[in-house]
Design an enzyme around this catalytic site. Sequence first.
Site, PDB file in Angstrom:
ATOM      1  N   SER A   6       0.831  -1.189   0.000  1.00  0.00           N
ATOM      2  CA  SER A   6       0.000   0.000   0.000  1.00  0.00           C
ATOM      3  C   SER A   6       0.874   1.252   0.000  1.00  0.00           C
ATOM      4  O   SER A   6       1.663   1.451  -0.912  1.00  0.00           O
ATOM      5  CB  SER A   6      -0.962  -0.049   1.203  1.00  0.00           C
ATOM      6  OG  SER A   6      -1.979   0.906   1.075  1.00  0.00           O
ATOM      7  N   ASP A  13      -6.057  -3.342  -2.200  1.00  0.00           N
ATOM      8  CA  ASP A  13      -4.999  -3.084  -1.222  1.00  0.00           C
ATOM      9  C   ASP A  13      -4.278  -4.358  -0.758  1.00  0.00           C
ATOM     10  O   ASP A  13      -4.902  -5.288  -0.252  1.00  0.00           O
ATOM     11  CB  ASP A  13      -5.666  -2.399  -0.019  1.00  0.00           C
ATOM     12  CG  ASP A  13      -4.692  -1.999   1.075  1.00  0.00           C
ATOM     13  OD1 ASP A  13      -3.492  -2.217   0.931  1.00  0.00           O
ATOM     14  OD2 ASP A  13      -5.164  -1.452   2.085  1.00  0.00           O
TER      15      ASP A  13
END
Length: 286
Positions: free
Chosen positions: A39, A160
């Site tokens: 991320s 993510d």
Amino acid sequence: MEKATLVLEGGATRGVFTSGALDFLMEQKLYMSHVIGVSAGACNGVDYVSKQIGRTKNCMIHTEKEYDYINLRKFVRERSLIDMDMIFEKFPNEVYPFDFDTYFQSGIVCEMVTTNCVTGKAEYMTEKSDPKRLMKICRASSSLPLFSPIVNIDGTPYLDGGLADSVPIERALEIGNEKIVVILTRNPGYRKKMPSKGVMKIYRSSYKTYPNLLRTIARRSIVYNRTMEKIEKLEEEGKIFVLRPQMKTVSRLERNADTLTDFYNHGYNYMKKQYHNLLEYLQKEE
């Protein structure tokens, strides 16, 4: 270049702590041979490989309203609270140019963690020649569920990377480098809470066509907490080096420039304080 694996946790704007730490390392010209970023950690990782001191900080901290990437109107219109087009297209190509040449010519292996929505499993993706695909992988790794749309890469939907592997210590051990450096964005002893029934109901409504993804989301806190236990044990045994914030962390969607700057400076100064210990760890023979 040190033969070592650098593991970078995500956490959206909490990643400014990592930015500060990495900017100090880049000033010392300390680069590790393998980077795994999740991320916001993926965004930090690519800027580390491209050797661009201050770039991640500039992307995350600004006072210009036109560059505010948290956009409520866009969320209502496109179901994306974060303006991903700005971060992964406008910023790298116009506002804060990304040095693709240095990145692609680097000998550092850079893996960006994504979550495959179909399988619910983590994938460790790399790209060594295509600028658009590199930014797309970064975008997928950083696409927070519910706040950002799913990203399709080569026909596969991703979100993510932190959903499936928030801190890829197992991946780092699998790679096999004797030295592993982990930069976390949460305070010592932090443990993730289980999602509430209400939150899981929203997830089930939003991702009902991806049952494996939903199982991964439901188990995320359990996996994360076990990972923290393992990291703490390895750290205690001196097998890995860990840097984590010592001051109160910022929220993951913090917008105040002064608050973010303080957290960035904390990362920079704490890495500076721990730098001697880091070198000792890297140079110590097993």
